[in-house]
Scaffold this active site. Sequence first.
Site, short mmCIF file in Angstrom:
data_model
loop_
_atom_site.label_atom_id
_atom_site.label_comp_id
_atom_site.label_asym_id
_atom_site.label_seq_id
_atom_site.Cartn_x
_atom_site.Cartn_y
_atom_site.Cartn_z
N PHE A 1 0.84 -1.20 0.00
CA PHE A 1 0.00 0.00 0.00
C PHE A 1 0.88 1.25 0.00
CE2 PHE A 1 -2.88 -3.25 1.15
CZ PHE A 1 -4.15 -2.80 0.81
N HIS B 1 7.32 -10.54 15.44
CA HIS B 1 7.60 -9.11 15.57
C HIS B 1 9.00 -8.92 16.15
CE1 HIS B 1 7.28 -4.93 16.75
NE2 HIS B 1 6.11 -4.85 16.14
N GLU C 1 -3.00 -4.86 13.15
CA GLU C 1 -2.05 -5.80 13.72
C GLU C 1 -2.64 -6.53 14.93
OE1 GLU C 1 2.49 -5.25 14.02
OE2 GLU C 1 1.77 -4.68 16.02
N ASP D 1 14.23 -3.59 12.23
CA ASP D 1 14.46 -2.15 12.22
C ASP D 1 15.82 -1.90 12.85
OD1 ASP D 1 14.52 0.64 12.62
OD2 ASP D 1 12.34 0.73 12.80
#
Length: 323
Positions: free
Chosen positions: A90, A202, A272, A295
């Site tokens: 997206f 995650h 989520e 990250d």
Amino acid sequence: HCQLAILQSIHQLHTEMILFWICWVAQSLSYEHFGQILLCGPHPCDLLSPRRVDVLVMTPWFAPIIWDGTFDSAILDAQFRDTTIGLTVFAIKKYVVFLRLFLETAEKYFMVGHKVTYYVFTDRPADVPQIALRAGRQVVVLHVGSYRRWQDISMHRMEMISNFSRQRFLHEVDYLVCLDVDMKFSDHVGVEILAPLFGTLHPGFYAADRQSFTYERRPLSRAYIPRDEGDFYYAGGFFGGSVPEVYRLTTACHQAMTADQAQGIEAVWHDESHLNRYLLSHKPSKVLSPEYLWDERMLQRPPLLRKLRYVAVPKNHGEIRNR
């Protein structure tokens, strides 16, 4: 004696799983491909020794957890050689600025050697960059509306993936991989991820206990998970599976969010939170390690992460989300 019996049972189960795998591979591949694996690949007895002992490689429901060193790309590429993979992403509002790097790095690392359709959902189709694509790969631009709040954009992703799965994805691709756009590929991401239903650990919670998971804790929400329940905390930015399974997942999450909206409640982490509720009730058949979502600016890389395959791009969240 009890401990010995347990260990013997585990070893027997492991052996039976390997033998089952050999038979399954033999049935899935041509005689020529299977012969090449037996001649050139690891000896079946070597498979009885785990290739990673420093990480969890299997869930309690016997779904594999994918880390570097736990799969053979040559075997899997042969198994999925006639498979078409759809990737949904997206690029709404200013998030379109991430598309070029996303697509360029995807062409370098994502499903190399396989047929891929990039489904780009955007409200700015004129801003979708033109990039060189490998043979058998294409970009399909899906013009969609925008929303005022970034939270609404995030939550409506489930609705849009559900709708387009029914309308066209079911007829065009075999698997869907649903990703965030503000990322880049930095190493191999291939067919080892494919399964009827998969989720990704995650990066902020892969080593945490369930009490630390940021599930939705309010019973009024359809995303509610009690504190004594939960397997893993899954990232909303990397999930997928076969098109029928992704259709079921996204439809269920959209319906749950619609029900929440009618009750005047919004789950703490939006789509989520609903993804985690769904994957608790519908166990994924494969789980991806944090190699597949990381990250580097927010997290220190531990030694067990041999590869970083898909990483966040530095950005100003306030600037991007509110324009």
